[in-house]
Design a protein around this motif. Sequence first.
Motif, PDB file in Angstrom:
ATOM      1  N   ALA A   1       0.807  -1.067   0.015  1.00 25.94           N
ATOM      2  CA  ALA A   1       0.079   0.038   0.013  1.00 25.94           C
ATOM      3  C   ALA A   1       1.032   1.333  -0.009  1.00 25.94           C
ATOM      4  N   ALA A   2       2.019   1.259   0.753  1.00 20.53           N
ATOM      5  CA  ALA A   2       2.919   2.323   0.721  1.00 20.53           C
ATOM      6  C   ALA A   2       3.426   2.578  -0.679  1.00 20.53           C
ATOM      7  N   ASN A   3       3.634   1.503  -1.199  1.00 16.70           N
ATOM      8  CA  ASN A   3       4.571   1.557  -2.568  1.00 16.70           C
ATOM      9  C   ASN A   3       3.361   2.108  -3.814  1.00 16.70           C
ATOM     10  N   THR A   4       2.209   1.714  -3.361  1.00 17.44           N
ATOM     11  CA  THR A   4       0.985   2.280  -4.150  1.00 17.44           C
ATOM     12  C   THR A   4       0.986   3.818  -4.280  1.00 17.44           C
TER      13      THR A   4
ATOM     14  N   GLY B   1       2.135   9.512  -6.169  1.00 18.89           N
ATOM     15  CA  GLY B   1       2.522  10.826  -6.099  1.00 18.89           C
ATOM     16  C   GLY B   1       2.396  11.280  -4.641  1.00 18.89           C
ATOM     17  N   VAL B   2       1.857  10.496  -3.711  1.00 14.63           N
ATOM     18  CA  VAL B   2       1.728  10.834  -2.533  1.00 14.63           C
ATOM     19  C   VAL B   2       3.174  10.846  -1.552  1.00 14.63           C
ATOM     20  N   THR B   3       3.416  12.106  -0.976  1.00 19.92           N
ATOM     21  CA  THR B   3       4.818  12.177  -0.359  1.00 19.92           C
ATOM     22  C   THR B   3       4.475  12.637   1.010  1.00 19.92           C
ATOM     23  N   ALA B   4       5.530  12.675   1.979  1.00 20.66           N
ATOM     24  CA  ALA B   4       5.431  12.974   3.265  1.00 20.66           C
ATOM     25  C   ALA B   4       4.806  14.422   3.465  1.00 20.66           C
ATOM     26  N   GLY B   5       3.808  14.442   4.247  1.00 23.98           N
ATOM     27  CA  GLY B   5       2.923  15.708   4.532  1.00 23.98           C
ATOM     28  C   GLY B   5       1.778  15.874   3.642  1.00 23.98           C
TER      29      GLY B   5
ATOM     30  N   CYS C   1      -0.042   4.963   5.227  1.00 21.40           N
ATOM     31  CA  CYS C   1       0.085   6.611   5.217  1.00 21.40           C
ATOM     32  C   CYS C   1       1.228   6.663   6.518  1.00 21.40           C
ATOM     33  N   ALA C   2       0.980   6.014   7.422  1.00 20.47           N
ATOM     34  CA  ALA C   2       2.148   6.417   8.397  1.00 20.47           C
ATOM     35  C   ALA C   2       3.408   6.172   8.086  1.00 20.47           C
ATOM     36  N   ARG C   3       3.598   5.095   7.271  1.00 20.83           N
ATOM     37  CA  ARG C   3       4.855   4.761   6.600  1.00 20.83           C
ATOM     38  C   ARG C   3       5.428   5.727   6.061  1.00 20.83           C
ATOM     39  N   ILE C   4       4.847   6.545   4.999  1.00 19.86           N
ATOM     40  CA  ILE C   4       5.378   7.540   4.238  1.00 19.86           C
ATOM     41  C   ILE C   4       5.214   8.983   4.548  1.00 19.86           C
ATOM     42  N   GLY C   5       4.408   9.011   5.637  1.00 20.02           N
ATOM     43  CA  GLY C   5       4.411  10.449   6.571  1.00 20.02           C
ATOM     44  C   GLY C   5       3.545  11.035   5.913  1.00 20.02           C
ATOM     45  N   ALA C   6       2.400  10.510   5.539  1.00 18.48           N
ATOM     46  CA  ALA C   6       1.133  11.267   4.787  1.00 18.48           C
ATOM     47  C   ALA C   6       0.049  11.234   5.874  1.00 18.48           C
ATOM     48  N   PRO C   7      -0.209  12.259   6.557  1.00 24.09           N
ATOM     49  CA  PRO C   7      -1.093  12.185   7.643  1.00 24.09           C
ATOM     50  C   PRO C   7      -2.500  11.688   6.942  1.00 24.09           C
TER      51      PRO C   7
ATOM     52  N   ARG D   1     -10.329   9.090 -12.286  1.00 20.56           N
ATOM     53  CA  ARG D   1      -9.346   9.264 -10.985  1.00 20.56           C
ATOM     54  C   ARG D   1      -9.408   7.949 -10.401  1.00 20.56           C
ATOM     55  N   ASP D   2     -10.434   7.033 -10.449  1.00 19.80           N
ATOM     56  CA  ASP D   2     -10.558   5.866  -9.651  1.00 19.80           C
ATOM     57  C   ASP D   2      -9.599   4.672  -9.892  1.00 19.80           C
ATOM     58  N   LEU D   3      -9.038   4.043  -8.854  1.00 18.99           N
ATOM     59  CA  LEU D   3      -8.382   2.774  -9.002  1.00 18.99           C
ATOM     60  C   LEU D   3      -8.640   1.745  -8.215  1.00 18.99           C
ATOM     61  N   TRP D   4      -8.709   0.475  -8.506  1.00 12.24           N
ATOM     62  CA  TRP D   4      -8.917  -0.570  -7.783  1.00 12.24           C
ATOM     63  C   TRP D   4      -7.826  -0.904  -6.922  1.00 12.24           C
ATOM     64  N   TRP D   5      -8.142  -1.023  -5.593  1.00  9.90           N
ATOM     65  CA  TRP D   5      -7.013  -1.493  -4.344  1.00  9.90           C
ATOM     66  C   TRP D   5      -6.424  -2.996  -5.118  1.00  9.90           C
ATOM     67  N   HIS D   6      -7.445  -3.975  -5.575  1.00 11.65           N
ATOM     68  CA  HIS D   6      -6.912  -5.094  -5.952  1.00 11.65           C
ATOM     69  C   HIS D   6      -6.071  -5.121  -7.163  1.00 11.65           C
ATOM     70  N   GLU D   7      -6.021  -4.039  -7.964  1.00 12.26           N
ATOM     71  CA  GLU D   7      -5.164  -3.890  -9.335  1.00 12.26           C
ATOM     72  C   GLU D   7      -3.960  -3.102  -9.073  1.00 12.26           C
ATOM     73  N   THR D   8      -4.051  -2.549  -7.991  1.00 17.85           N
ATOM     74  CA  THR D   8      -2.743  -1.639  -7.718  1.00 17.85           C
ATOM     75  C   THR D   8      -2.006  -2.024  -6.372  1.00 17.85           C
ATOM     76  N   VAL D   9      -2.609  -2.015  -5.225  1.00 13.42           N
ATOM     77  CA  VAL D   9      -2.139  -2.496  -3.981  1.00 13.42           C
ATOM     78  C   VAL D   9      -1.457  -4.078  -3.933  1.00 13.42           C
ATOM     79  N   GLU D  10      -2.485  -4.748  -4.579  1.00 15.04           N
ATOM     80  CA  GLU D  10      -2.253  -6.412  -4.243  1.00 15.04           C
ATOM     81  C   GLU D  10      -1.168  -6.831  -5.360  1.00 15.04           C
ATOM     82  N   THR D  11      -0.842  -5.841  -6.617  1.00 12.07           N
ATOM     83  CA  THR D  11       0.158  -6.160  -7.417  1.00 12.07           C
ATOM     84  C   THR D  11       1.391  -5.571  -7.211  1.00 12.07           C
ATOM     85  N   ALA D  12       1.501  -4.556  -6.016  1.00 13.10           N
ATOM     86  CA  ALA D  12       2.698  -3.675  -6.136  1.00 13.10           C
ATOM     87  C   ALA D  12       3.788  -4.610  -5.236  1.00 13.10           C
ATOM     88  N   ALA D  13       5.111  -4.183  -5.258  1.00 16.49           N
ATOM     89  CA  ALA D  13       6.019  -4.829  -4.689  1.00 16.49           C
ATOM     90  C   ALA D  13       5.708  -4.945  -3.183  1.00 16.49           C
TER      91      ALA D  13
END
Length: 649
Positions: free
Chosen positions: A120-123, A128-132, A152-158, A230-242
């Motif tokens: 999820a952090a990789n996704t 383009g989500v960065t700290a802050g 979110c916590a892992r990449i510092g995105a509140p 703008r929509d993305l499926w979790w199973h097509e993004t997060v679940e296929t990410a490193a």
Amino acid sequence: MTDQTTPDDLAPSPAFSAHANGTADLYAQADADFEGFWARQARERLTWAKDFDQTLDWSNAPFAKWFVGGQLNVAYNCVDRHVEAGNGDRVAIHFEAEGGDDFGSRALTYADLQREVSQAANTLESLGVTAGDRVAIYLPMIPEAIVAMLACARIGAPHSLVFGGFSSEALKARIEDAAAKVVITADGQYRRGKALPLKPAVDQALNGVESVEHVLVVRRTGGEVAWNERDLWWHETVETAADTHTPQPMDAEHPLFILYTSGTTGRPKGILHTTGGYLLQSAYTNSIVHDLHPETDVYWCTADIGWVTGHSYIVYGPLANGATQVVYEGTPDTPHNGRWWEIVEKYKVTILYTAPTAIRTCMKWGHEIPEKYDLSSIRVLGSVGEPINPEAWRWYREYIGAGTAPVVDTWWQTETGAIMISPLPGVTTLEPGSAQRPIPGVSAEILDDEGTPTHDPESVGYLVLTKPWPSMLRTVWGDDDRYRETYWSRFGPKYYFAGDGAKYDEKGNIWILGRVDDVMNVSGHRLSTAEIESALVLHDRVAEAAVVGATDETTGQAVVAFVILRQGASHEGDDNTAIVEELRAHVAKEIGPIAKPRTIMVVPELPKTRSGKIMRRLLRDLAEGREVGDATTLADSSVMNVIQAGLGN
Ligand code: WT7
């Protein structure tokens, strides 16, 4: 039921005390060296990427900095370090779907959690989500909610969680206030055996919102959903990410999350919590108050992840401690009234943390229901959200805790981030109905009208906190003035004003008596009278509205609204059933079903002082069916008679 609890029963058993995490000497340690105490806790309980140089910087009060110069990653502390310590195979989450095993119940180990959070952090990073950057999360009680928060916590995105029971309007206001870049939601959610849509509320909320670039959608119910670019499926993004990701250390004061809560005005406040202090105090209290032993306990907090209790006592506290816990998707009565006790039996839950309103509901259903299940695993019971009446306290201990489990009544708030006033189960001789005393490291007082501390038993005053604490809110998001004004001006700048009335008893126990401001507590959820009034007057048939919280046997307080209809909207003697139903539905649409008034009374006038302030005290008398109190300060003293005549009292 044996109501004859003797004082002896209420003292901790030697066997319990012998293994308790919270010990009596903590009080003395914290009193002797407040900062040293918290510094030691922080170093013992958390893993720092860089040690801090200063425990507390209070020079810019009321804006606190804790563990200055320190760096750590919250997700690393909640997940990776447990895997590194050899506990990767330990179950972190026993997810119990509302519909049971056929609906996706599953166990996630700490190693699973590490992989999923990394994905999820990789996704999020690839989006383009960065700290802050802020991420809004509008999800039901499913493991993906926890994974999303930790990512979110892992990449510092509140993150900013919005309870799934809030309407699209409420969601929109929160997304806009935080200017979220991504929203994480689901197609739908299961509620009382039905699959209800969730995503349409997000689509509606995003109408005209510029900041949101992507919506990440978890497939939960499998229903049809409208799809946008703008929509993305979790199973097509997060679940296929490193599934590996290196957590970056964050500054101890880096924002961890924003959580909106109701105040005395119509606009919810974004309560801001930061990294080090928040994580420390949620872990510390989960350890000493719930007495969590991660190797042997099965912990269950029944709160929803969308409230602060879910943040501190499902996600951050227990996971930082390496707990094994139950996460339940559904309601206590689906598909039957014994569902909770069936879950306790199934997972052999040892620590249960819930709210008085739920306990009172179970009382109403009868003790025969829990008696059908084996609850012998339970050894600690917790309560949170509102004062627990002694009767409910005794029932809880008797029928859920076999008459022996300590019940810890924990007082705290969204703003305090973690438990502040509570017994310690291995130390304190319990007092049914009282939250008793501040935990080690926390200091409170009760002030009289002049702002002077009072220790007189039975004299009612205002609860204040007298020292900063690690998990305190840092500000109201984007509104430092409101932060100062709301919490640090009434008795400030020395005292944090909590908004609750309280008193001491003869034994020095603190009794919390409920809110002294225009905030209601319905089923342990905070609602603002002003917010519901604003929603009501948005309706074109309402001229004026006043809302009060009336005592309710089950929900603690219930929303009761008095409305004046616009001219021509109603005539004397009219049956108002239709408009009342319409207005209840209107409030549910504007804010959410939780804010729906239990009762709406159509009245010709409202009681006001000469300065135009509505006298809620008098309305509360009416709502609770009491004789109306002193009305001499009303601008027009006959108003109460007119209202009562109209209501047929
Ligand atoms: C308000 C905070 C704390 C998480 C859930 C609610 C009331 C909370 C207790 C308790 C008496 C309590 C207070 C407080 N409250 N716990 N044990 N005894 N009152 O969080 O929505 O921020 O509401 O809940 O009135 O100010 P919240």
